[in-house]
Design a protein around this motif. Structure first.
Motif, short mmCIF file in Angstrom:
data_model
loop_
_atom_site.label_atom_id
_atom_site.label_comp_id
_atom_site.label_asym_id
_atom_site.label_seq_id
_atom_site.Cartn_x
_atom_site.Cartn_y
_atom_site.Cartn_z
N VAL A 1 -35.03 27.71 14.21
CA VAL A 1 -34.55 28.78 15.09
C VAL A 1 -35.78 29.50 15.63
O VAL A 1 -36.42 30.29 14.92
CB VAL A 1 -33.62 29.75 14.36
N ALA A 2 -36.16 29.23 16.88
CA ALA A 2 -37.35 29.82 17.49
C ALA A 2 -36.97 31.03 18.34
O ALA A 2 -35.80 31.21 18.70
CB ALA A 2 -38.06 28.78 18.35
N GLY A 3 -37.98 31.85 18.64
CA GLY A 3 -37.71 33.03 19.44
C GLY A 3 -37.40 34.24 18.57
O GLY A 3 -37.42 34.16 17.34
N ASN A 4 -37.08 35.37 19.21
CA ASN A 4 -36.85 36.59 18.45
C ASN A 4 -35.95 37.54 19.24
O ASN A 4 -35.99 37.58 20.47
CB ASN A 4 -38.18 37.28 18.14
N ILE B 1 -33.12 28.13 7.12
CA ILE B 1 -33.01 28.18 8.58
C ILE B 1 -33.00 29.62 9.09
O ILE B 1 -33.62 29.94 10.10
CB ILE B 1 -31.73 27.45 9.05
N MET B 2 -32.33 30.52 8.38
CA MET B 2 -32.03 31.84 8.93
C MET B 2 -32.95 32.96 8.46
O MET B 2 -33.05 33.99 9.14
CB MET B 2 -30.58 32.22 8.59
N ILE B 3 -33.63 32.83 7.32
CA ILE B 3 -34.35 33.99 6.79
C ILE B 3 -35.52 34.41 7.68
O ILE B 3 -35.75 35.60 7.91
CB ILE B 3 -34.84 33.74 5.33
N ARG B 4 -36.26 33.47 8.24
CA ARG B 4 -37.41 33.85 9.08
C ARG B 4 -36.96 34.53 10.38
O ARG B 4 -37.53 35.55 10.77
CB ARG B 4 -38.31 32.64 9.31
N PRO B 5 -35.93 34.00 11.07
CA PRO B 5 -35.44 34.74 12.25
C PRO B 5 -34.93 36.14 11.88
O PRO B 5 -35.10 37.09 12.64
CB PRO B 5 -34.30 33.86 12.76
N MET B 6 -34.32 36.27 10.69
CA MET B 6 -33.81 37.57 10.26
C MET B 6 -34.96 38.55 10.04
O MET B 6 -34.89 39.72 10.44
CB MET B 6 -33.02 37.39 8.96
N GLU C 1 -43.87 37.67 1.32
CA GLU C 1 -44.99 37.05 2.02
C GLU C 1 -45.10 37.58 3.44
O GLU C 1 -46.20 37.72 3.99
CB GLU C 1 -44.82 35.52 2.03
N ARG C 2 -43.96 37.90 4.05
CA ARG C 2 -43.94 38.40 5.43
C ARG C 2 -44.09 39.93 5.49
O ARG C 2 -43.93 40.52 6.55
CB ARG C 2 -42.64 37.99 6.11
N GLY C 3 -44.37 40.56 4.36
CA GLY C 3 -44.66 41.99 4.36
C GLY C 3 -43.48 42.91 4.14
O GLY C 3 -43.61 44.13 4.27
N VAL C 4 -42.31 42.38 3.78
CA VAL C 4 -41.16 43.23 3.50
C VAL C 4 -41.30 43.83 2.11
O VAL C 4 -41.61 43.12 1.14
CB VAL C 4 -39.85 42.41 3.59
N ALA C 5 -41.10 45.12 1.98
CA ALA C 5 -41.24 45.81 0.69
C ALA C 5 -39.99 45.61 -0.15
O ALA C 5 -39.13 46.50 -0.29
CB ALA C 5 -41.49 47.30 0.92
N MET C 6 -39.87 44.42 -0.73
CA MET C 6 -38.67 44.07 -1.49
C MET C 6 -38.59 44.84 -2.80
O MET C 6 -39.62 45.12 -3.43
CB MET C 6 -38.67 42.56 -1.76
#
Length: 476
Positions: free
Chosen positions: A122-125, A155-160, A445-450
């Motif tokens: 899923v490309a784009g934003n 499939i969905m976590i990176r677009p989210m 890894e993407r910087g979300v403060a989990m």
């Protein structure tokens, strides 16, 4: 399960799932004396699950390099005594029975779903407004029953994350993603979550799950999604008065790449349906284990579809998805050990009130011996929260009698309670289902403060537990 990153998480769930189904069959075939076997036979299984649950968190580097040896150690603690007390042939054929009839089919399906979904990008934003986020969660939840919770999460976590990476409050988005996409959404087909495929391999009809879990899934999913929308709306309004954060991934047109993989996914579903309906009555005898032709054909078709996906998918799409073979390699190793370790546990459970696990049997039965569906729902769910839901499903499947025809008809509500408990409550902790920790690792890894392990449980305790209390009261 918490391995190292995505590989770790995926591996664990899968592993646990398949394992559980097969050992049960092995115990049946070779009549292990479950009534005469003490709880000591369950210690290797408990030790293996404990190792899988704690290793990736408490000693991640050691686990990453030596998990195969640890798994082999626990398996040896079952195989060697089993061969000594019950004979080498019984031990050998039990393992063969499990591998040929359950393990291979399970790992082949996971390999195919993992491979094919990894070729879809899923490309784009787009901008993560409350309405947009709710829509993405709904799409991911629906997708989970088609490509599995692991595939949908990949499939969905990176677009989210991209949609919300310019928001100061975004950890809750990932938490609810785990609730809905990595768990609850996988309830409607055996492809969705490992426990349900375990049930399919044990004889539960493919569409039984869709028919009998639909109402519960719609209710729980709708409640959790509504809570998310209200909460995200509140956070979004709070953000309006704060300094703007430059969007690291500006909005751009959404495109689905790797579309040729979609008919391959349909082919996997078709192959499974074929094996469920086509019964030629032909089997191959391998050391006394009868492998039916329809299952061989199904597995062969699925392998071919996965190989076709590898051949036609562009490498850059897989790279953008963070695709690698680590998860499948971990699954293969851990699966083998769990399959072995669960064999004596299933034999004891099959002994019912005459076995060493009689207290567990009593907890899920009424005074008249009838199953207590609410107890099955909560006990399956409670253990699924910490031990991974696939093995837990099989344990309670056997406790309920283990006869798929009886469970699908007379005890349909009981099987529904076991199924929903295993799938829904895998969301209660980071380790209840493999994709949970995978999503957690990607988000950090993407910087979300989990939130921490226990911080996440505060979220699940506040949102999921009340929802499950209501669902248990309504349905069981």
């Amino acid at each position: 399960m918490r391995f190292s990153g995505s590989a770790a998480a995926f591996a664990i769930t899968t592993c646990l799932a398949a394992v559980l189904a097969s050992p049960a069959l092995a115990a049946e075939a070779h009549e292990l004396p479950g009534a005469a076997m003490g709880l000591i036979w369950a210690l290797p299984f408990a030790g293996l699950l404990l190792s899988i649950a704690t290793g990736p968190l408490l000693y991640p580097h050691f686990w990453e390099h030596h998990y195969g040896k640890i798994a082999a150690f626990w398996a040896a603690l079952v195989v060697v005594p089993m061969a000594f007390f019950f004979g080498f042939d019984t031990a050998l054929v039990s393992v063969l029975h499990t591998v040929l009839l359950e393990y291979l089919s399970f790992i082949i399906l996971l390999f195919a779903l993992f491979t094919i979904s990894g070729g879809i990008l899923v490309a784009g934003n787009i901008h993560g407004t409350p309405a947009t986020n709710a829509l993405l969660l709904l799409i991911g939840a629906l997708l989970a029953s088609v490509v599995g919770t692991t595939g949908a999460s990949m499939i969905m976590i990176r677009p989210m994350i991209r949609a919300n990476d310019n928001r100061p409050f975004n950890a809750h988005v990932v938490v609810f993603f785990i609730f809905l996409v990595s768990n609850i959404g996988g309830s409607l087909t055996p492809l969705g979550d490992p426990p349900l495929f375990v049930g399919f391999l044990r004889g539960v009809d493919f569409f039984w799950t869709t028919q009998h879990l639909l109402t519960e899934t719609l209710f729980v999913g709708a409640v959790v999604l509504a809570v998310f929308f209200a909460l995200d709306l509140w956070f979004h309004r709070r953000e309006e008065g704060q300094p703007k954060i430059k969007d690291p991934t500006p909005d751009s047109k959404i495109r689905i790449r790797g579309l040729p993989n979609l008919p391959l996914l349909a082919g996997v579903i078709g192959a499974i349906l074929l094996s469920a309906t086509w019964r030629p009555g032909i089997s191959l005898d391998v050391f006394g284990v009868h492998v039916e032709l329809q299952n061989l054909v199904r597995d062969a078709i699925i392998v071919v579809l996965a190989l076709v996906s590898l051949a036609i998918s562009r490498k850059e799409y897989r790279q953008a998805n963070g695709f690698n073979w680590g998860p499948i390699l971990e699954v293969a190793k851990l699966f083998a050990a769990i399959f072995v370790c669960i064999i004596p546990v299933i034999a004891i459970l099959k002994a019912g009130m005459d076995g060493a696990l009689a207290p567990l049997v009593a907890l899920v039965s009424g005074p008249d011996g009838a199953p207590n569906d609410l107890a099955y729902f909560w006990m399956t769910g409670a253990l699924s929260s910490f031990l991974d839901n696939a093995p837990t499903y099989l344990v309670f499947f056997e406790l309920a009698g283990g006869n798929p025809q009886h469970l699908m008809t007379t005890l349909a509500t009981t099987l529904t309670a076991i199924s929903t408990g295993a799938v829904f409550m895998g969301a209660n902790t980071y380790i209840g289902n493999a994709p949970n920790f995978m999503v957690y690792a990607i988000a950090r890894e993407r910087g979300v403060a989990m939130p921490s392990f226990f911080g996440y449980m505060l979220w699940s305790g506040a949102v999921l537990i009340p929802t499950f209390l209501i669902a248990g009261w309504l349905f069981f």
